[in-house]
Motif scaffolding. Sequence first.
Motif, PDB file in Angstrom:
ATOM      1  N   LEU A  75       0.822  -1.215   0.000  1.00 21.24           N
ATOM      2  CA  LEU A  75       0.000   0.000   0.000  1.00 21.24           C
ATOM      3  C   LEU A  75       0.853   1.260   0.000  1.00 21.24           C
ATOM      4  O   LEU A  75       0.594   2.206  -0.757  1.00 21.24           O
ATOM      5  CB  LEU A  75      -0.941   0.001   1.205  1.00 21.24           C
ATOM      6  CG  LEU A  75      -2.024  -1.083   1.223  1.00 21.24           C
ATOM      7  CD1 LEU A  75      -2.783  -1.063   2.545  1.00 21.24           C
ATOM      8  CD2 LEU A  75      -2.974  -0.899   0.046  1.00 21.24           C
ATOM      9  N   VAL A  76       1.875   1.282   0.848  1.00 18.58           N
ATOM     10  CA  VAL A  76       2.767   2.442   0.936  1.00 18.58           C
ATOM     11  C   VAL A  76       3.494   2.641  -0.393  1.00 18.58           C
ATOM     12  O   VAL A  76       3.589   3.768  -0.898  1.00 18.58           O
ATOM     13  CB  VAL A  76       3.763   2.273   2.109  1.00 18.58           C
ATOM     14  CG1 VAL A  76       4.890   3.287   2.035  1.00 18.58           C
ATOM     15  CG2 VAL A  76       3.030   2.388   3.447  1.00 18.58           C
ATOM     16  N   ASN A  77       4.009   1.561  -0.965  1.00 19.07           N
ATOM     17  CA  ASN A  77       4.729   1.667  -2.237  1.00 19.07           C
ATOM     18  C   ASN A  77       3.819   2.185  -3.351  1.00 19.07           C
ATOM     19  O   ASN A  77       4.246   2.988  -4.184  1.00 19.07           O
ATOM     20  CB  ASN A  77       5.319   0.317  -2.633  1.00 19.07           C
ATOM     21  CG  ASN A  77       6.418  -0.142  -1.702  1.00 19.07           C
ATOM     22  OD1 ASN A  77       6.898   0.596  -0.849  1.00 19.07           O
ATOM     23  ND2 ASN A  77       6.811  -1.409  -1.841  1.00 19.07           N
ATOM     24  N   LYS A  78       2.586   1.741  -3.355  1.00 15.88           N
ATOM     25  CA  LYS A  78       1.627   2.200  -4.362  1.00 15.88           C
ATOM     26  C   LYS A  78       1.384   3.702  -4.226  1.00 15.88           C
ATOM     27  O   LYS A  78       1.370   4.434  -5.215  1.00 15.88           O
ATOM     28  CB  LYS A  78       0.310   1.428  -4.222  1.00 15.88           C
ATOM     29  CG  LYS A  78      -0.732   1.785  -5.248  1.00 15.88           C
ATOM     30  CD  LYS A  78      -1.977   0.940  -5.075  1.00 15.88           C
ATOM     31  CE  LYS A  78      -3.036   1.323  -6.087  1.00 15.88           C
ATOM     32  NZ  LYS A  78      -4.253   0.513  -5.935  1.00 15.88           N
ATOM     33  N   LYS A  79       1.221   4.161  -3.000  1.00 10.51           N
ATOM     34  CA  LYS A  79       0.986   5.596  -2.779  1.00 10.51           C
ATOM     35  C   LYS A  79       2.210   6.400  -3.188  1.00 10.51           C
ATOM     36  O   LYS A  79       2.089   7.459  -3.808  1.00 10.51           O
ATOM     37  CB  LYS A  79       0.616   5.862  -1.332  1.00 10.51           C
ATOM     38  CG  LYS A  79       0.245   7.304  -1.087  1.00 10.51           C
ATOM     39  CD  LYS A  79      -0.467   7.508   0.212  1.00 10.51           C
ATOM     40  CE  LYS A  79      -0.959   8.951   0.286  1.00 10.51           C
ATOM     41  NZ  LYS A  79      -1.754   9.187   1.461  1.00 10.51           N
ATOM     42  N   GLY A 136      10.687  18.069   4.200  1.00  7.74           N
ATOM     43  CA  GLY A 136      10.449  17.796   2.782  1.00  7.74           C
ATOM     44  C   GLY A 136      10.100  19.050   2.009  1.00  7.74           C
ATOM     45  O   GLY A 136       9.539  20.000   2.550  1.00  7.74           O
ATOM     46  N   GLY A 137      10.448  19.040   0.730  1.00  7.84           N
ATOM     47  CA  GLY A 137      10.176  20.204  -0.108  1.00  7.84           C
ATOM     48  C   GLY A 137       8.767  20.210  -0.683  1.00  7.84           C
ATOM     49  O   GLY A 137       8.064  21.210  -0.634  1.00  7.84           O
ATOM     50  N   ALA A 138       8.352  19.083  -1.221  1.00 19.29           N
ATOM     51  CA  ALA A 138       7.023  18.973  -1.831  1.00 19.29           C
ATOM     52  C   ALA A 138       6.008  18.572  -0.763  1.00 19.29           C
ATOM     53  O   ALA A 138       6.238  17.627  -0.005  1.00 19.29           O
ATOM     54  CB  ALA A 138       7.040  17.951  -2.959  1.00 19.29           C
ATOM     55  N   ALA A 139       4.910  19.277  -0.716  1.00 15.27           N
ATOM     56  CA  ALA A 139       3.882  19.018   0.306  1.00 15.27           C
ATOM     57  C   ALA A 139       3.384  17.578   0.260  1.00 15.27           C
ATOM     58  O   ALA A 139       3.155  16.974   1.316  1.00 15.27           O
ATOM     59  CB  ALA A 139       2.721  19.999   0.143  1.00 15.27           C
ATOM     60  N   PHE A 168       2.940  12.433   2.890  1.00 16.32           N
ATOM     61  CA  PHE A 168       3.150  10.989   2.767  1.00 16.32           C
ATOM     62  C   PHE A 168       4.066  10.491   3.881  1.00 16.32           C
ATOM     63  O   PHE A 168       3.792   9.474   4.528  1.00 16.32           O
ATOM     64  CB  PHE A 168       3.749  10.681   1.385  1.00 16.32           C
ATOM     65  CG  PHE A 168       4.298   9.289   1.248  1.00 16.32           C
ATOM     66  CD1 PHE A 168       3.457   8.203   1.100  1.00 16.32           C
ATOM     67  CD2 PHE A 168       5.674   9.070   1.259  1.00 16.32           C
ATOM     68  CE1 PHE A 168       3.965   6.916   0.962  1.00 16.32           C
ATOM     69  CE2 PHE A 168       6.189   7.792   1.125  1.00 16.32           C
ATOM     70  CZ  PHE A 168       5.331   6.718   0.982  1.00 16.32           C
ATOM     71  N   ALA A 169       5.161  11.193   4.110  1.00 13.91           N
ATOM     72  CA  ALA A 169       6.108  10.791   5.145  1.00 13.91           C
ATOM     73  C   ALA A 169       5.467  10.850   6.529  1.00 13.91           C
ATOM     74  O   ALA A 169       5.660   9.948   7.347  1.00 13.91           O
ATOM     75  CB  ALA A 169       7.353  11.676   5.086  1.00 13.91           C
ATOM     76  N   ALA A 170       4.693  11.899   6.787  1.00 14.25           N
ATOM     77  CA  ALA A 170       4.030  12.033   8.092  1.00 14.25           C
ATOM     78  C   ALA A 170       3.010  10.911   8.301  1.00 14.25           C
ATOM     79  O   ALA A 170       2.868  10.402   9.418  1.00 14.25           O
ATOM     80  CB  ALA A 170       3.360  13.401   8.202  1.00 14.25           C
ATOM     81  N   GLU A 171       2.322  10.510   7.250  1.00 13.09           N
ATOM     82  CA  GLU A 171       1.338   9.422   7.347  1.00 13.09           C
ATOM     83  C   GLU A 171       2.012   8.049   7.478  1.00 13.09           C
ATOM     84  O   GLU A 171       1.463   7.154   8.120  1.00 13.09           O
ATOM     85  CB  GLU A 171       0.457   9.396   6.087  1.00 13.09           C
ATOM     86  CG  GLU A 171      -0.460  10.576   5.934  1.00 13.09           C
ATOM     87  CD  GLU A 171      -1.109  10.639   4.554  1.00 13.09           C
ATOM     88  OE1 GLU A 171      -0.922   9.690   3.740  1.00 13.09           O
ATOM     89  OE2 GLU A 171      -1.781  11.643   4.269  1.00 13.09           O
ATOM     90  N   THR A 172       3.170   7.893   6.874  1.00 16.57           N
ATOM     91  CA  THR A 172       3.839   6.601   6.831  1.00 16.57           C
ATOM     92  C   THR A 172       4.720   6.355   8.049  1.00 16.57           C
ATOM     93  O   THR A 172       4.896   5.209   8.462  1.00 16.57           O
ATOM     94  CB  THR A 172       4.660   6.470   5.531  1.00 16.57           C
ATOM     95  OG1 THR A 172       3.794   6.723   4.421  1.00 16.57           O
ATOM     96  CG2 THR A 172       5.265   5.090   5.377  1.00 16.57           C
ATOM     97  N   ASP A 173       5.256   7.403   8.641  1.00 10.40           N
ATOM     98  CA  ASP A 173       6.158   7.245   9.786  1.00 10.40           C
ATOM     99  C   ASP A 173       5.533   6.395  10.904  1.00 10.40           C
ATOM    100  O   ASP A 173       6.206   5.506  11.430  1.00 10.40           O
ATOM    101  CB  ASP A 173       6.609   8.609  10.302  1.00 10.40           C
ATOM    102  CG  ASP A 173       7.747   8.497  11.299  1.00 10.40           C
ATOM    103  OD1 ASP A 173       8.651   7.664  11.100  1.00 10.40           O
ATOM    104  OD2 ASP A 173       7.743   9.261  12.284  1.00 10.40           O
ATOM    105  N   ALA A 202      10.774  10.487   9.196  1.00  7.35           N
ATOM    106  CA  ALA A 202      10.639  11.566  10.175  1.00  7.35           C
ATOM    107  C   ALA A 202      11.251  12.855   9.638  1.00  7.35           C
ATOM    108  O   ALA A 202      10.665  13.939   9.779  1.00  7.35           O
ATOM    109  CB  ALA A 202      11.289  11.164  11.495  1.00  7.35           C
ATOM    110  N   GLN A 203      12.415  12.751   8.996  1.00  7.33           N
ATOM    111  CA  GLN A 203      13.074  13.934   8.439  1.00  7.33           C
ATOM    112  C   GLN A 203      12.261  14.529   7.291  1.00  7.33           C
ATOM    113  O   GLN A 203      12.078  15.740   7.211  1.00  7.33           O
ATOM    114  CB  GLN A 203      14.481  13.574   7.960  1.00  7.33           C
ATOM    115  CG  GLN A 203      15.237  14.759   7.394  1.00  7.33           C
ATOM    116  CD  GLN A 203      16.637  14.397   6.939  1.00  7.33           C
ATOM    117  OE1 GLN A 203      17.066  13.253   7.048  1.00  7.33           O
ATOM    118  NE2 GLN A 203      17.365  15.361   6.426  1.00  7.33           N
ATOM    119  N   GLU A 204      11.777  13.690   6.400  1.00 11.44           N
ATOM    120  CA  GLU A 204      10.991  14.178   5.256  1.00 11.44           C
ATOM    121  C   GLU A 204       9.697  14.833   5.726  1.00 11.44           C
ATOM    122  O   GLU A 204       9.257  15.833   5.150  1.00 11.44           O
ATOM    123  CB  GLU A 204      10.696  13.033   4.285  1.00 11.44           C
ATOM    124  CG  GLU A 204       9.923  13.437   3.044  1.00 11.44           C
ATOM    125  CD  GLU A 204      10.723  14.259   2.046  1.00 11.44           C
ATOM    126  OE1 GLU A 204      10.081  14.871   1.157  1.00 11.44           O
ATOM    127  OE2 GLU A 204      11.955  14.313   2.124  1.00 11.44           O
TER     128      GLU A 204
END
Length: 166
Positions: free
Chosen positions: A72-76, A137-140, A145-150, A131-133
Amino acid sequence: MKASFGVVLAAALVSASVAYAQGSASDADKAFVGKVSQGGRYEVEASKVALMKARAQDVKDLANSEVHDHELVNKKLKMISATEHVAIAPALNAEFSGKLEHLRGLSGADFDAAYLSDMAEIHDKDEKLFAQEAVNGGAADYKDFAAETDPIVKRHIGALHGTDSK
């Protein structure tokens, strides 16, 4: 004067089209995508092997969660990257291909230990990247995505610690 206004307008449209086609991903976003897309693909492939080869049931259970969550994460990530015009490598790199071949050559308790070790190592690295992204991260879309996946990565780390005594 009219001709130069048309030239300026055409140049502005071309410039805007190029900027749109490139997306808003920064170089750091692209590096993030490169690292986590490889890691995510490896986690799925290694976990599919674990579903067939793992000896301990908790290792198989972990592998099942890994396949489900990371597909699922990879697809997103692929969807966001298509929108941002960031390429994702179509196959595992040499490092992860080698790790996968190594796992395929193991069995029993040796397989379980190597699989768990690989998963712990990659999740520790990924958690830092996500966590860093999420903050820098530059692109919203990548930040979100990073905040949801962490939290998913952190949950996997917790599950890995639940298998430490095995």
